[in-house]
Design an enzyme around this catalytic site. Structure first.
Site, PDB file in Angstrom:
ATOM      1  N   ASN A 150       0.810  -1.235   0.000  1.00 55.64           N
ATOM      2  CA  ASN A 150       0.000   0.000   0.000  1.00 55.64           C
ATOM      3  C   ASN A 150       0.843   1.284   0.000  1.00 55.64           C
ATOM      4  OD1 ASN A 150       0.775  -0.575   2.648  1.00 55.64           O
ATOM      5  ND2 ASN A 150      -0.928   0.604   3.483  1.00 55.64           N
ATOM      6  N   GLY A 226       2.175  -5.857   7.305  1.00 56.40           N
ATOM      7  CA  GLY A 226       1.239  -6.473   6.372  1.00 56.40           C
ATOM      8  C   GLY A 226      -0.038  -6.866   7.087  1.00 56.40           C
ATOM      9  N   THR A 230      -1.250 -12.846   7.858  1.00 52.07           N
ATOM     10  CA  THR A 230       0.138 -13.150   7.479  1.00 52.07           C
ATOM     11  C   THR A 230       1.061 -12.988   8.682  1.00 52.07           C
ATOM     12  OG1 THR A 230      -0.397 -12.106   5.369  1.00 52.07           O
ATOM     13  CG2 THR A 230       1.886 -12.710   5.706  1.00 52.07           C
ATOM     14  N   GLU A 248       3.685  -5.023  12.323  1.00 51.78           N
ATOM     15  CA  GLU A 248       2.765  -3.886  12.127  1.00 51.78           C
ATOM     16  C   GLU A 248       1.643  -4.425  11.241  1.00 51.78           C
ATOM     17  OE1 GLU A 248       3.284  -1.284  13.813  1.00 51.78           O
ATOM     18  OE2 GLU A 248       5.366  -1.698  14.370  1.00 51.78           O
ATOM     19  N   CYS A 282      -3.107   1.666   6.288  1.00 48.53           N
ATOM     20  CA  CYS A 282      -3.477   0.954   7.519  1.00 48.53           C
ATOM     21  C   CYS A 282      -4.098   1.904   8.533  1.00 48.53           C
ATOM     22  CB  CYS A 282      -2.255   0.273   8.109  1.00 48.53           C
ATOM     23  SG  CYS A 282      -0.870   1.405   8.339  1.00 48.53           S
ATOM     24  N   GLU A 462       7.742   0.665  16.039  1.00 51.09           N
ATOM     25  CA  GLU A 462       8.783   1.222  15.170  1.00 51.09           C
ATOM     26  C   GLU A 462       8.862   2.713  15.459  1.00 51.09           C
ATOM     27  OE1 GLU A 462       7.227   0.138  11.280  1.00 51.09           O
ATOM     28  OE2 GLU A 462       8.483  -1.638  11.278  1.00 51.09           O
TER      29      GLU A 462
HETATM   30  P1  NDP Z   1       0.117  -9.191   3.221  1.00 49.24           P
HETATM   31  O1  NDP Z   1       0.108  -9.678   4.619  1.00 49.24           O
HETATM   32  O2  NDP Z   1      -0.603  -9.986   2.215  1.00 49.24           O
HETATM   33  O3  NDP Z   1       1.614  -9.078   2.673  1.00 49.24           O
HETATM   34  C1  NDP Z   1       2.598  -8.300   3.314  1.00 49.24           C
HETATM   35  C2  NDP Z   1       3.953  -8.805   2.899  1.00 49.24           C
HETATM   36  O4  NDP Z   1       4.137 -10.122   3.420  1.00 49.24           O
HETATM   37  C3  NDP Z   1       4.109  -8.916   1.381  1.00 49.24           C
HETATM   38  O5  NDP Z   1       5.442  -8.602   1.035  1.00 49.24           O
HETATM   39  C4  NDP Z   1       3.825 -10.381   1.157  1.00 49.24           C
HETATM   40  O6  NDP Z   1       4.373 -10.859  -0.026  1.00 49.24           O
HETATM   41  C5  NDP Z   1       4.487 -10.992   2.370  1.00 49.24           C
HETATM   42  N1  NDP Z   1       4.045 -12.336   2.710  1.00 49.24           N
HETATM   43  C6  NDP Z   1       2.872 -12.941   2.431  1.00 49.24           C
HETATM   44  N2  NDP Z   1       2.870 -14.211   2.916  1.00 49.24           N
HETATM   45  C7  NDP Z   1       4.064 -14.401   3.523  1.00 49.24           C
HETATM   46  C8  NDP Z   1       4.674 -15.494   4.220  1.00 49.24           C
HETATM   47  N3  NDP Z   1       4.050 -16.663   4.368  1.00 49.24           N
HETATM   48  N4  NDP Z   1       5.910 -15.340   4.720  1.00 49.24           N
HETATM   49  C9  NDP Z   1       6.561 -14.165   4.562  1.00 49.24           C
HETATM   50  N5  NDP Z   1       6.056 -13.106   3.911  1.00 49.24           N
HETATM   51  C10 NDP Z   1       4.817 -13.209   3.409  1.00 49.24           C
HETATM   52  O7  NDP Z   1      -0.364  -7.691   3.288  1.00 49.24           O
HETATM   53  P2  NDP Z   1      -0.683  -6.748   2.062  1.00 49.24           P
HETATM   54  O8  NDP Z   1       0.521  -6.636   1.200  1.00 49.24           O
HETATM   55  O9  NDP Z   1      -1.967  -7.188   1.486  1.00 49.24           O
HETATM   56  O10 NDP Z   1      -0.846  -5.346   2.796  1.00 49.24           O
HETATM   57  C11 NDP Z   1      -2.026  -4.906   3.352  1.00 49.24           C
HETATM   58  C12 NDP Z   1      -2.066  -5.136   4.842  1.00 49.24           C
HETATM   59  O11 NDP Z   1      -0.975  -4.493   5.452  1.00 49.24           O
HETATM   60  C13 NDP Z   1      -3.296  -4.568   5.480  1.00 49.24           C
HETATM   61  O12 NDP Z   1      -3.812  -5.490   6.408  1.00 49.24           O
HETATM   62  C14 NDP Z   1      -2.791  -3.338   6.186  1.00 49.24           C
HETATM   63  O13 NDP Z   1      -3.560  -2.936   7.285  1.00 49.24           O
HETATM   64  C15 NDP Z   1      -1.438  -3.792   6.596  1.00 49.24           C
HETATM   65  N6  NDP Z   1      -0.592  -2.641   6.865  1.00 49.24           N
HETATM   66  C16 NDP Z   1      -0.255  -2.368   8.165  1.00 49.24           C
HETATM   67  C17 NDP Z   1       0.490  -1.253   8.459  1.00 49.24           C
HETATM   68  C18 NDP Z   1       0.892  -0.955   9.870  1.00 49.24           C
HETATM   69  O14 NDP Z   1       1.832  -0.177  10.035  1.00 49.24           O
HETATM   70  N7  NDP Z   1       0.260  -1.495  10.878  1.00 49.24           N
HETATM   71  C19 NDP Z   1       0.940  -0.321   7.416  1.00 49.24           C
HETATM   72  C20 NDP Z   1       0.531  -0.720   6.081  1.00 49.24           C
HETATM   73  C21 NDP Z   1      -0.205  -1.850   5.837  1.00 49.24           C
HETATM   74  P3  NDP Z   1       3.559 -10.801  -1.433  1.00 49.24           P
HETATM   75  O15 NDP Z   1       2.655  -9.656  -1.417  1.00 49.24           O
HETATM   76  O16 NDP Z   1       4.684 -10.635  -2.365  1.00 49.24           O
HETATM   77  O17 NDP Z   1       2.885 -12.113  -1.550  1.00 49.24           O
END
Ligand code: NDP
Length: 482
Positions: A150, A226, A230, A248, A282, A462
């Site tokens: 995002n 993420g 996850t 996070e 987020c 962080e």
């Molecule tokens: P995901 O959890 O799908 O992915 C986040 C990252 O984790 C990506 O690089 C993804 O890879 C990777 N990933 C996925 N599966 C695995 C695994 N089994 N092992 C290791 N890495 C893995 O999140 P999104 O990318 O969909 O992002 C959106 C989410 O992030 C929302 O829930 C949002 O709220 C949260 N978020 C939280 C923030 C915070 O600071 N609290 C800030 C911004 C977002 P790939 O995509 O390449 O499959």
């Protein structure tokens, strides 16, 4: 654009698995490829990192900071290119990438270059002055950094900057959905002075290369941003090891709108907090809790404004709202709206997938900004993170009820509180389960402040010294004096 891994100072394709298509959300079409990396690529990056570690960890903090600042300089020089790339890769309007994402990526690097140089550890004389104690903070070794789609370069640099500044070698994995700006940045890492292997970037799928990174026995820490599911999966994968982790995660953030708020300021700001980046921050507010005495007036004013918002081609400078990240994500958002309908909710505006006029974006992933009312606070739509341009409205009668609604989900990342009553602002902020409480503002950040969530929104913090501490191991050195 053929994106490549950056390992040991070299750009390389994946060793075994070939390529993934990189899709432009605004057109729905592939416009490049990225390596589908796996365990062999992580191993190669680990070997490079281990070789670089003795050099990088013993490089002076001033020189490490200079490397970060030189990389920040390159980001500033390539500003327009990065803005266009972030917009194309993610679907966000160029105006947003230009105002938020890329300036913040540069600022993250400069901030941690400075913070690491000014960081002083604790020291103290024992009672009676017989011993001097001080804390020596050592880098951890090689650490893994995993970031979401995002805010791609913004969140990636937010993690790699403190890790590198404190002397760790890094293997970073950007989201497979938005790899472009991390790749562009990788082209300037060598010339910024980082020794080969100190800063590596591997691309590919989370459940392949991400999993290999997380579970690699020589990875000392994982900094993850993420989704909550996850994050939980990774927590299980590293359970039983001594890896440090910070998570996070997702949010379901309330905007608490009291009857004594500054009506116009509140309306203007919650429009942004609800719909900026198509609701894919987020920290976006997704549940608007509105005092019953102003509920109808606020709802009507909000619906009027939101009905006038139209998603447009993100590459155009006048566009305020762009595409959502992927076809899968659009389907997920739509499924929540369908669920809201089935539950008897009223869709006050939006509710449909759409696309801007013209041919270019005909197959793109666009969602109308959507407002829903009439749902129970406990239904899935009000409980689960949608992460799209969808907000729900709920009335409340008392401060107590507002607090209870605000805290009534498993999440606890951020809240906004809208009131002109200072006592109430402090009182309510203190009682909300969240890592951040914004009063009469949103998305204002001071990078020295701790950032993170409570409950299912995260574990760890962080920002400022929190990240410097996370990426180091403290050793208490005790010296006998008398
Ligand atoms: P995901 O959890 O799908 O992915 C986040 C990252 O984790 C990506 O690089 C993804 O890879 C990777 N990933 C996925 N599966 C695995 C695994 N089994 N092992 C290791 N890495 C893995 O999140 P999104 O990318 O969909 O992002 C959106 C989410 O992030 C929302 O829930 C949002 O709220 C949260 N978020 C939280 C923030 C915070 O600071 N609290 C800030 C911004 C977002 P790939 O995509 O390449 O499959």
């Amino acid at each position: 654009m053929d994106i490549l891994n950056f390992i040991g100072g070299m750009h390389l394709p994946a060793i075994e698995n070939g390529w993934l298509d990189n899709i432009e959300p605004a057109t729905g079409l592939p416009y490049g490829r990225l390596p589908r990396s796996g365990a062999a690529d992580v191993e190669r990056a680990m070997e490079a990192a281990q070789a670089a570690y003795p050099i990088w960890s013993s490089t002076s903090v001033e020189e490490r900071a200079a490397c970060l600042n030189r990389l920040a300089d390159r980001i500033a020089e390539h500003f327009d290119e990065l803005v266009a790339a972030e917009s194309r890769d993610n679907g966000k309007p160029v105006s947003l990438a230009a105002h938020v994402d890329i300036p913040r990526a540069e600022k993250n690097l400069r901030f941690y270059a400075s913070a690491a140089q000014q960081y002083l550890t604790e020291a103290g004389m024992a009672a009676g002055a017989h011993q001097l104690h001080y804390v020596h903070r050592k880098p951890l070794g090689t650490v893994g950094v995993i970031s979401p789609w995002n805010l791609p370069l913004y969140l990636f640099t937010w993690k790699v900057a403190p890790a590198l500044a404190m002397g760790n070698c890094v293997i970073g994995k950007p989201s497979e959905i938005t790899p472009a700006t991390a790749f562009l940045m990788s082209q300037w890492i060598n010339e910024s002075g980082f020794p080969p292997g100190s800063f590596n970037i591997v691309h590919g799928l989370g459940n392949e290369v991400g999993e290999a990174l997380v579970t690699h026995p020589r990875i000392k820490a994982i900094s993850f941003t993420g989704g909550t599911a996850t994050g939980r999966h990774i927590a299980r994968a590293v359970a039983g090891t001594s890896k440090k982790t910070t998570f996070e995660l997702g949010g379901k953030n309330p905007a608490i709108i009291f009857e004594d708020c500054d009506f116009d300021l509140t309306l203007r700001t919650v429009l942004r907090s609800g719909f900026a980046n198509q609701g894919q921050i987020c920290l976006c507010s997704s549940r608007f809790l509105i005092h019953e005495s102003i509920y109808d007036r606020f709802r009507d004013a909000l619906v009027e404004k939101v009905s006038a918002m139209r998603p447009g081609d993100p590459s155009l400078p006048e566009t305020k709202m762009g595409a959502v990240a992927s076809a899968e994500h659009l389907a997920k958002i739509q499924s929540f709206v369908a669920q809201a309908r089935e539950l008897g909710g009223t869709i006050l505006c939006g509710g449909q997938a759409t696309h801007p006029e013209g041919d270019r974006c005909r197959q793109g992933h666009f969602m109308q900004p959507t407002i829903i009312e009439g749902l129970s606070p406990t239904c899935e739509v009000n409980q689960q993170e949608i992460f799209g341009p969808v907000v729900t409205l709920q009335p409340f009668a008392t401060e107590e009820e507002a607090i209870s609604l605000a805290n009534g989900t498993e999440y606890g990342l951020a809240c906004t509180i809208w009131t002109e009553n200072l006592r109430r602002a402090h009182r309510v902020a203190a009682r909300i389960d969240s890592g951040i409480a914004w009063v009469n503002c949103w998305l204002e950040r001071d990078l020295r402040m701790p950032f993170g969530g409570v409950k299912s929104s995260g574990a760890g913090r962080e920002g400022g010294t929190e990240s410097l501490r996370f990426f180091t191991e403290p050793q208490n050195v005790c010296i006998q004096i008398t």
